[in-house]
Design a protein around this motif. Structure first.
Motif, mmCIF file in Angstrom:
data_model
loop_
_atom_site.group_PDB
_atom_site.id
_atom_site.type_symbol
_atom_site.label_atom_id
_atom_site.label_comp_id
_atom_site.label_asym_id
_atom_site.label_seq_id
_atom_site.Cartn_x
_atom_site.Cartn_y
_atom_site.Cartn_z
ATOM 1 N N ALA A 31 -0.331 3.048 -2.837
ATOM 2 C CA ALA A 31 -1.773 3.305 -2.931
ATOM 3 C C ALA A 31 -2.105 4.791 -2.822
ATOM 4 C CB ALA A 31 -2.523 2.535 -1.845
ATOM 5 N N PRO A 79 -7.685 -5.924 0.209
ATOM 6 C CA PRO A 79 -7.143 -5.026 1.231
ATOM 7 C C PRO A 79 -7.819 -5.223 2.582
ATOM 8 C CG PRO A 79 -8.551 -3.824 -0.295
ATOM 9 C CD PRO A 79 -8.374 -5.190 -0.868
ATOM 10 N N ASP A 111 0.802 -1.217 0.000
ATOM 11 C CA ASP A 111 0.000 0.000 0.000
ATOM 12 C C ASP A 111 0.836 1.269 0.000
ATOM 13 O OD1 ASP A 111 -2.472 -1.176 -0.171
ATOM 14 O OD2 ASP A 111 -2.728 -1.372 1.987
ATOM 15 N N HIS A 115 -8.347 3.742 -2.095
ATOM 16 C CA HIS A 115 -7.074 4.348 -2.480
ATOM 17 C C HIS A 115 -6.336 3.493 -3.507
ATOM 18 C CE1 HIS A 115 -6.954 7.861 0.079
ATOM 19 N NE2 HIS A 115 -7.345 7.131 1.114
ATOM 20 N N ARG A 116 -6.410 2.188 -3.340
ATOM 21 C CA ARG A 116 -5.729 1.309 -4.296
ATOM 22 C C ARG A 116 -6.287 1.479 -5.705
ATOM 23 N NH1 ARG A 116 -4.891 -4.824 -1.966
ATOM 24 N NH2 ARG A 116 -3.415 -4.394 -0.257
ATOM 25 N N SER A 158 -8.586 1.480 2.207
ATOM 26 C CA SER A 158 -7.435 1.017 1.422
ATOM 27 C C SER A 158 -7.869 0.599 0.025
ATOM 28 C CB SER A 158 -6.748 -0.156 2.131
ATOM 29 O OG SER A 158 -6.199 0.244 3.360
#
Length: 276
Positions: free
Chosen positions: A103, A120, A100, A128-129, A125
């Motif tokens: 990310a 995730p 991450d 954002h990924r 997360s």
């Protein structure tokens, strides 16, 4: 009197990102990511892993398959990390395998695909990924691999984020639209004619043109996924995923052929070309 605050709100994912998930067995995770990269043909892609040692192992796996991939994680020296990011921004690296650490803050417009090798830990997360693709008004694809045991976590993320995900099936190696057509034609030529089929056709021919009957029958066969079930594919079948969905109270049905669409992009092998 604690107050719980979530920064992940409904529809926080980019609507230009097509989101897919594939339900696979743990032992098939490596082969699934290789086949999906081959099927999707991304211009540039980020493969997210949970742990640093996974990043190194998966990057080596992809390199061994002739894929121009490099790893990126926090244990690398700053000089080495900057070198990898520079190569990924340019034309030296096609696939970035990362934790991450990539990310957030990594803004590269050419990233066409994001792959979650592992799901995730939390919805934020996930947002954002997959936000590393579909940037600057471009379309993107985000693909997540999950096992049946992880399906509950995927559903939690989907409900929290309020996003739409489609189910896909990892077909046999080298399988494409042309291969599907060939197998369909071969099966059709070998199929014996049942007398009950003759009666049904005679009834249908009174209601619609023969060409329309043929189109509808072919569409029905493809929708049922009969041909796909004969291949050496990876992961749960459509019916198994539907049962898994029902177990977790998911009403949405898996869409046939998720992930079959191919995006453009020239693949380059390491050392002069991308693909093997």
């Amino acid at each position: 009197q604690p107050e719980f605050v979530s920064v992940t709100k409904k529809e926080t994912t980019n609507k230009d990102i097509r989101q897919l998930y594939y339900v696979i067995e743990e032992k098939d995770r490596d082969e699934a990511i290789v086949r999906l990269l081959d099927k999707e043909e991304p211009t540039k892609a980020i493969v997210f892993c949970r742990m640093k040692r996974e990043v190194d192992r998966v990057a080596e796996l992809l390199q061994a398959r002739g894929i121009n991939a490099r790893g990126l994680h926090g244990d690398m020296e700053m000089r080495e990390r900057m070198e990898v990011i520079k190569g990924f921004r340019g034309r030296d690296i096609d696939i970035l395998v990362a934790t991450d650490v990539a990310a957030r803050g990594l803004n590269i417009e050419e990233v066409s695909h994001v792959f979650n090798y592992h799901i995730p830990f939390d919805p934020e997360s996930y947002v954002h990924r997959i936000g590393r693709t579909g940037r600057a008004g471009k379309k993107g694809t985000a693909i997540t691999l999950v096992t049946p045991l992880e399906f509950k976590e995927l559903e939690r993320i989907r409900q929290k984020v309020g996003t739409k995900m489609e189910y896909g099936f990892v077909g046999a190696e080298g399988e494409g639209e042309e291969n599907l057509t060939e197998r369909f034609l071969d099966a059709l030529r070998e199929q014996d004619i049942d007398q009950e089929a003759v009666k049904i056709y005679e009834t249908l021919s009174e209601e619609m043109a023969p060409q329309k009957v043929a189109y509808k029958l072919i569409s029905m066969i493809l929708e049922k996924g009969v041909l796909e079930s004969r291949g050496e594919g990876i992961g749960l079948s459509k019916e198994e995923v539907e049962r898994l969905m029902a177990m977790h109270g998911v009403e949405e049905k898996p869409k046939k052929g998720g992930g079959r669409r191919r995006s453009g992009g020239n693949r380059r092998k390491s050392g002069g070309g991308h693909r093997r």
